[in-house]
Every structure is written in C-alpha cells, then in structure tokens.
Design a protein around this motif. Structure first.
Motif, PDB file in Angstrom:
ATOM      1  N   PHE A 186      26.260  23.478  15.892  1.00  0.00           N
ATOM      2  CA  PHE A 186      26.747  24.159  17.089  1.00  0.00           C
ATOM      3  C   PHE A 186      26.299  23.519  18.405  1.00  0.00           C
ATOM      4  O   PHE A 186      26.931  23.752  19.440  1.00  0.00           O
ATOM      5  N   SER A 187      25.276  22.710  18.384  1.00  0.00           N
ATOM      6  CA  SER A 187      24.951  21.973  19.610  1.00  0.00           C
ATOM      7  C   SER A 187      26.076  20.988  19.926  1.00  0.00           C
ATOM      8  O   SER A 187      26.487  20.838  21.088  1.00  0.00           O
ATOM      9  N   LEU A 188      26.615  20.355  18.885  1.00  0.00           N
ATOM     10  CA  LEU A 188      27.749  19.452  19.086  1.00  0.00           C
ATOM     11  C   LEU A 188      29.023  20.243  19.371  1.00  0.00           C
ATOM     12  O   LEU A 188      29.826  19.851  20.225  1.00  0.00           O
ATOM     13  N   ILE A 189      29.230  21.351  18.671  1.00  0.00           N
ATOM     14  CA  ILE A 189      30.419  22.176  18.904  1.00  0.00           C
ATOM     15  C   ILE A 189      30.467  22.637  20.363  1.00  0.00           C
ATOM     16  O   ILE A 189      31.510  22.556  21.020  1.00  0.00           O
ATOM     17  N   ARG A 190      29.346  23.086  20.887  1.00  0.00           N
ATOM     18  CA  ARG A 190      29.303  23.554  22.274  1.00  0.00           C
ATOM     19  C   ARG A 190      29.601  22.418  23.238  1.00  0.00           C
ATOM     20  O   ARG A 190      30.288  22.610  24.251  1.00  0.00           O
ATOM     21  N   LYS A 191      29.111  21.230  22.904  1.00  0.00           N
ATOM     22  CA  LYS A 191      29.384  20.059  23.755  1.00  0.00           C
ATOM     23  C   LYS A 191      30.871  19.732  23.764  1.00  0.00           C
ATOM     24  O   LYS A 191      31.452  19.413  24.811  1.00  0.00           O
ATOM     25  N   ILE A 192      31.497  19.824  22.593  1.00  0.00           N
ATOM     26  CA  ILE A 192      32.929  19.528  22.487  1.00  0.00           C
ATOM     27  C   ILE A 192      33.751  20.591  23.206  1.00  0.00           C
ATOM     28  O   ILE A 192      34.726  20.275  23.911  1.00  0.00           O
ATOM     29  N   ILE A 193      33.386  21.851  23.062  1.00  0.00           N
ATOM     30  CA  ILE A 193      34.084  22.928  23.764  1.00  0.00           C
ATOM     31  C   ILE A 193      34.009  22.718  25.269  1.00  0.00           C
ATOM     32  O   ILE A 193      35.003  22.877  25.992  1.00  0.00           O
ATOM     33  N   GLU A 194      32.826  22.332  25.739  1.00  0.00           N
ATOM     34  CA  GLU A 194      32.654  22.057  27.173  1.00  0.00           C
ATOM     35  C   GLU A 194      33.533  20.890  27.609  1.00  0.00           C
ATOM     36  O   GLU A 194      34.211  20.973  28.641  1.00  0.00           O
ATOM     37  N   ARG A 195      33.545  19.815  26.827  1.00  0.00           N
ATOM     38  CA  ARG A 195      34.355  18.651  27.185  1.00  0.00           C
ATOM     39  C   ARG A 195      35.841  19.000  27.199  1.00  0.00           C
ATOM     40  O   ARG A 195      36.598  18.542  28.075  1.00  0.00           O
ATOM     41  N   ALA A 196      36.277  19.825  26.238  1.00  0.00           N
ATOM     42  CA  ALA A 196      37.700  20.171  26.128  1.00  0.00           C
ATOM     43  C   ALA A 196      38.127  21.223  27.150  1.00  0.00           C
ATOM     44  O   ALA A 196      39.323  21.464  27.326  1.00  0.00           O
ATOM     45  N   GLY A 197      37.149  21.851  27.805  1.00  0.00           N
ATOM     46  CA  GLY A 197      37.473  22.913  28.747  1.00  0.00           C
ATOM     47  C   GLY A 197      38.062  24.136  28.059  1.00  0.00           C
ATOM     48  O   GLY A 197      38.831  24.899  28.658  1.00  0.00           O
ATOM     49  N   ALA A 198      37.696  24.347  26.806  1.00  0.00           N
ATOM     50  CA  ALA A 198      38.254  25.445  26.018  1.00  0.00           C
ATOM     51  C   ALA A 198      37.608  26.770  26.398  1.00  0.00           C
ATOM     52  O   ALA A 198      36.453  26.825  26.818  1.00  0.00           O
ATOM     53  N   ARG A 199      38.377  27.849  26.215  1.00  0.00           N
ATOM     54  CA  ARG A 199      37.910  29.192  26.537  1.00  0.00           C
ATOM     55  C   ARG A 199      38.001  30.069  25.294  1.00  0.00           C
ATOM     56  O   ARG A 199      38.843  29.842  24.423  1.00  0.00           O
ATOM     57  N   PRO A 200      37.155  31.098  25.209  1.00  0.00           N
ATOM     58  CA  PRO A 200      37.106  31.907  23.982  1.00  0.00           C
ATOM     59  C   PRO A 200      38.430  32.545  23.590  1.00  0.00           C
ATOM     60  O   PRO A 200      38.720  32.702  22.403  1.00  0.00           O
ATOM     61  N   ASN A 201      39.258  32.920  24.562  1.00  0.00           N
ATOM     62  CA  ASN A 201      40.514  33.599  24.237  1.00  0.00           C
ATOM     63  C   ASN A 201      41.696  32.644  24.108  1.00  0.00           C
ATOM     64  O   ASN A 201      42.842  33.096  23.963  1.00  0.00           O
ATOM     65  N   ASP A 202      41.436  31.338  24.143  1.00  0.00           N
ATOM     66  CA  ASP A 202      42.513  30.368  23.933  1.00  0.00           C
ATOM     67  C   ASP A 202      43.131  30.574  22.556  1.00  0.00           C
ATOM     68  O   ASP A 202      42.429  30.868  21.576  1.00  0.00           O
ATOM     69  N   ASP A 203      44.466  30.414  22.480  1.00  0.00           N
ATOM     70  CA  ASP A 203      45.137  30.510  21.185  1.00  0.00           C
ATOM     71  C   ASP A 203      44.784  29.298  20.332  1.00  0.00           C
ATOM     72  O   ASP A 203      44.838  28.155  20.805  1.00  0.00           O
ATOM     73  N   PHE A 204      44.428  29.553  19.091  1.00  0.00           N
ATOM     74  CA  PHE A 204      44.099  28.466  18.163  1.00  0.00           C
ATOM     75  C   PHE A 204      44.817  28.746  16.851  1.00  0.00           C
ATOM     76  O   PHE A 204      44.338  29.490  16.019  1.00  0.00           O
ATOM     77  N   HIS A 205      46.009  28.169  16.729  1.00  0.00           N
ATOM     78  CA  HIS A 205      46.822  28.330  15.514  1.00  0.00           C
ATOM     79  C   HIS A 205      46.985  29.803  15.130  1.00  0.00           C
ATOM     80  O   HIS A 205      46.819  30.197  13.972  1.00  0.00           O
ATOM     81  N   GLY A 206      47.301  30.607  16.145  1.00  0.00           N
ATOM     82  CA  GLY A 206      47.581  32.012  15.895  1.00  0.00           C
ATOM     83  C   GLY A 206      46.376  32.924  15.953  1.00  0.00           C
ATOM     84  O   GLY A 206      46.513  34.141  15.811  1.00  0.00           O
ATOM     85  N   GLN A 207      45.194  32.372  16.139  1.00  0.00           N
ATOM     86  CA  GLN A 207      43.979  33.154  16.310  1.00  0.00           C
ATOM     87  C   GLN A 207      43.341  32.793  17.642  1.00  0.00           C
ATOM     88  O   GLN A 207      43.667  31.770  18.243  1.00  0.00           O
ATOM     89  N   SER A 208      42.423  33.626  18.102  1.00  0.00           N
ATOM     90  CA  SER A 208      41.668  33.261  19.302  1.00  0.00           C
ATOM     91  C   SER A 208      40.581  32.275  18.910  1.00  0.00           C
ATOM     92  O   SER A 208      40.059  32.323  17.794  1.00  0.00           O
ATOM     93  N   LEU A 209      40.265  31.375  19.831  1.00  0.00           N
ATOM     94  CA  LEU A 209      39.234  30.373  19.553  1.00  0.00           C
ATOM     95  C   LEU A 209      37.913  31.035  19.184  1.00  0.00           C
ATOM     96  O   LEU A 209      37.212  30.573  18.281  1.00  0.00           O
ATOM     97  N   VAL A 210      37.578  32.141  19.852  1.00  0.00           N
ATOM     98  CA  VAL A 210      36.306  32.809  19.570  1.00  0.00           C
ATOM     99  C   VAL A 210      36.258  33.295  18.125  1.00  0.00           C
ATOM    100  O   VAL A 210      35.225  33.192  17.453  1.00  0.00           O
ATOM    101  N   ASP A 211      37.372  33.809  17.603  1.00  0.00           N
ATOM    102  CA  ASP A 211      37.387  34.283  16.217  1.00  0.00           C
ATOM    103  C   ASP A 211      37.196  33.141  15.226  1.00  0.00           C
ATOM    104  O   ASP A 211      36.534  33.303  14.197  1.00  0.00           O
ATOM    105  N   VAL A 212      37.774  31.992  15.537  1.00  0.00           N
ATOM    106  CA  VAL A 212      37.672  30.841  14.632  1.00  0.00           C
ATOM    107  C   VAL A 212      36.272  30.238  14.683  1.00  0.00           C
ATOM    108  O   VAL A 212      35.652  29.973  13.641  1.00  0.00           O
ATOM    109  N   VAL A 213      35.748  30.030  15.872  1.00  0.00           N
ATOM    110  CA  VAL A 213      34.447  29.381  16.026  1.00  0.00           C
ATOM    111  C   VAL A 213      33.308  30.283  15.548  1.00  0.00           C
ATOM    112  O   VAL A 213      32.346  29.817  14.931  1.00  0.00           O
TER     113      VAL A 213
END
Length: 349
Positions: free
Chosen positions: A196-223
């Motif tokens: 998750f240290s790398l996951i958080r870094k990637i999320i920051e780089r991608a500018g992703a937000r918890p409620n972003d749609d991710f293949h029909g689910q919210s990113l927060v639910d998937v992560v």
C-alpha cells in the motif's frame, strides 16, 4: 491533598476519556459474543482471557501469528473507510498460521489512538469480529489504548494476535514437496493488505479519487476490499485430502517471488506460468499508472493470488474440485521443478 490555588485536573483534561473507553467496551461485547466457540473459558472483561485447547487434539501444537494492517490504514483515514480494516487485521494472522495446518482458536487485538472515537473504534472492532466469524476463531480479548500526543486525533494503529492448534502429526512444513508436484493458486480479493505504500504513491500520481468509477465499482471499494480469509475452505480440503496437500504459502509482503520459496527445500524451484491466470483489473491499473516492471509487481503484490498450495500431482484435480466446492476460484499455476544453477526458487515464465 489538592492544592487549592490550582484547578483540579482530571485524566480527561490530559486527553484520556475513561467514559469513552467504557462505552466502547459495552459496544464491543455483543460483537465478540458472536465469535464464541468451544474452548472459551473467559473472554473480554478480565485481565486475561482463558481458552482450553479442544479435546479433539491428541498432541496439540500451538501455532501463533501477529501482524498489522500497514499503510492501508492511511487510506482508511483519508477515505473514511473503517469497517473492513478489522477483517484485514484478522486475515493477516489467521492465514499465516493456516499454512502450517493450524485451526485458528482465538484472536486478540490492540487498538491505539490519540483520541478515542467510540464510533470509529466500534466500526473497526466490528470488522475484527467479522473476520473472526469468517475464520471460526473467538475474539476473546484485546486492548484499547488512548494516548494523547502519540497519534493525531483522527488516526489509530492496529495489531492483532492469533493462536491456533494443529495435531503434531499433521503439521505442514513443506518437507515432502518434490519435483513434479503441482502448484495451485486461490484467488485474492484484491491487494489485500500489502504494497500500500506503492499503491498510495500510484494513486497520487494518477490523481485518482475514492469515488472514481473503476469498472463499475468505486475505486475505494476496489482498493479497500478486505483480505480474503481462506481458513474454513483450506481446512476442509486438508480434512479430506490430508498429506496430499504438501505445502501452503500465504502471499503477503514479498508477493509470489518471496513467499513461495519459504516452503521449498533447497534444490527445488516453483515454476509458475503467467498465462495460468489473468491479472485482475486493479493490478493492471497499478502497473500501467505506476509503470511498474513485471518482476516488481510479482515481489510487491499478490497479483490476484492470495494463497498457494503445493499438492501431489495425482490428486491435483480432486483437491481443486474440493476447493471449488468450498467457493474458491482455483488456478493451476505450475509445478515444482529441480532448481538449476542460477535459477531463483520461484520463477514466473
């Protein structure tokens, strides 16, 4: 005697609310009650929890494990998602002791915070109780520590401790693994609690937000999907197939490359086929957005495989069928081969 010239200080003035701690215990007790099982003699409320090893064991060997949730907690704080990290906490310990064939018996947790929020803590402990239910172990004790100045008011840390038992003659240690044995993989639910240290870094780089749609689910639910608990399914397979299940590896920190070798004897290597399973969408996204090399992916993340079994080749199909009957998605990952000079103990080809 108090000094009349100074105001009288209380523990609450120093930042510790005893009443909140008592309220939390009242909220926890019914959650813990749902996890009670044979062997519990005294649980939450005493100075120590008492547990009697079930009499079905002739030569019981106790197996213990401890772990935390790691930096996945940072996302729990930032995304206000507290109800599943308790499942992660239980899973990391019970899955670890499972690999030696142990049945988890009881679990204790340690919850430390700067300022106790009863609602947040109760949500976390609710997840811990759920994890205990899923693994068939009793939540019989723990500690809540409110420590002003040690943590920011909205943050906390978690640790968990599991104790299980295995019949001495049925300990799984990987010593019977030999070339030709087959390697099975059980699907993960996501990143579980690693990397998750790398996951958080990637999320920051991608500018992703918890409620972003991710293949029909919210990113927060998937992560934040909680770690799968494999206990009941694998114990059912062990009860039916016994010594034909020769080794188990929980794929945690270190991924496939570092965890599978922990159960192999010198001179053996696990050869996994990367075509044996499809990389789940979360890991595809992480690899793309982080420009992460294949080798790094396989040594940081579980890449969709949460538990590995090494089994007798002749029984691989039957063991697969048993695990599928238990609701598991099973992959035929590869086989055990003689280790050649310069060859790693796990290779993905």
């Amino acid at each position: 005697m108090t000094n009349s010239t100074k105001s009288s200080l209380t523990y609450r003035d120093a930042g510790v609310d005893i009443d909140a701690g008592d309220a939390l215990v009242d909220r926890i007790k019914p959650l813990a009650a749902k996890t009670m099982r044979e062997g519990v003699m005294a649980g939450i409320g005493g100075f120590g929890a008492l547990f009697e090893v079930p009499k079905k064991y002739k030569e019981p060997v106790l197996v213990s494990g401890t772990d935390g949730v790691g930096t996945k907690l940072r996302l729990a704080f930032e995304w206000n998602r507290h109800d599943t990290v308790g499942i992660d906490l239980v899973a990391m310990s019970v899955n670890d002791i499972l690999v030696q064939g142990a049945e988890p018996l009881f679990f204790l947790d340690y919850f430390a915070c700067g300022k106790l929020s009863v609602d947040t803590a109760a949500s976390v402990v609710g997840g811990i109780a759920k994890g205990c239910e899923l693994s068939g172990c009793a939540l019989i004790g723990g500690e809540t520590a409110e420590m002003p100045g040690m943590y920011p008011d909205s943050e906390y840390d978690l640790a968990g401790f599991a104790v299980g038992a295995v019949e001495k003659t049925k300990i799984i240690n990987g010593k019977s693994i030999q070339a030709g044995d087959k390697i099975l993989g059980l699907a993960s639910s996501g990143a579980h609690s690693n990397g998750f240290s790398l996951i958080r870094k990637i999320i920051e780089r991608a500018g992703a937000r918890p409620n972003d749609d991710f293949h029909g689910q919210s990113l927060v639910d998937v992560v934040m999907a909680p770690t799968r608990i494999y206990v009941k399914q694998v114990l059912a397979a062990l009860a039916k197939h016994g010594t034909d299940i020769k080794g188990l590896a929980h794929i945690t920190g270190g991924g496939l490359l570092d965890n599978v070798p922990r159960i192999l004897q010198p001179g053996l290597s696990a050869r996994l086929s990367k075509d044996a399973w499809e990389l789940p969408e979360l890991f595809k996204w992480l690899q793309k957005e982080g420009n992460v090399e294949d080798t790094e992916m396989h040594r940081v993340f579980n890449c969709g495989i949460g538990m590995v079994l090494v089994v007798s080749a002749s029984q691989a199909a039957d063991i697969t069928a048993t695990l599928q009957e238990q609701g598991e998605t099973v992959y035929q990952l590869g086989e055990i081969v003689p280790q050649q000079e310069g060859m790693e103990q796990t290779v993905v080809v």
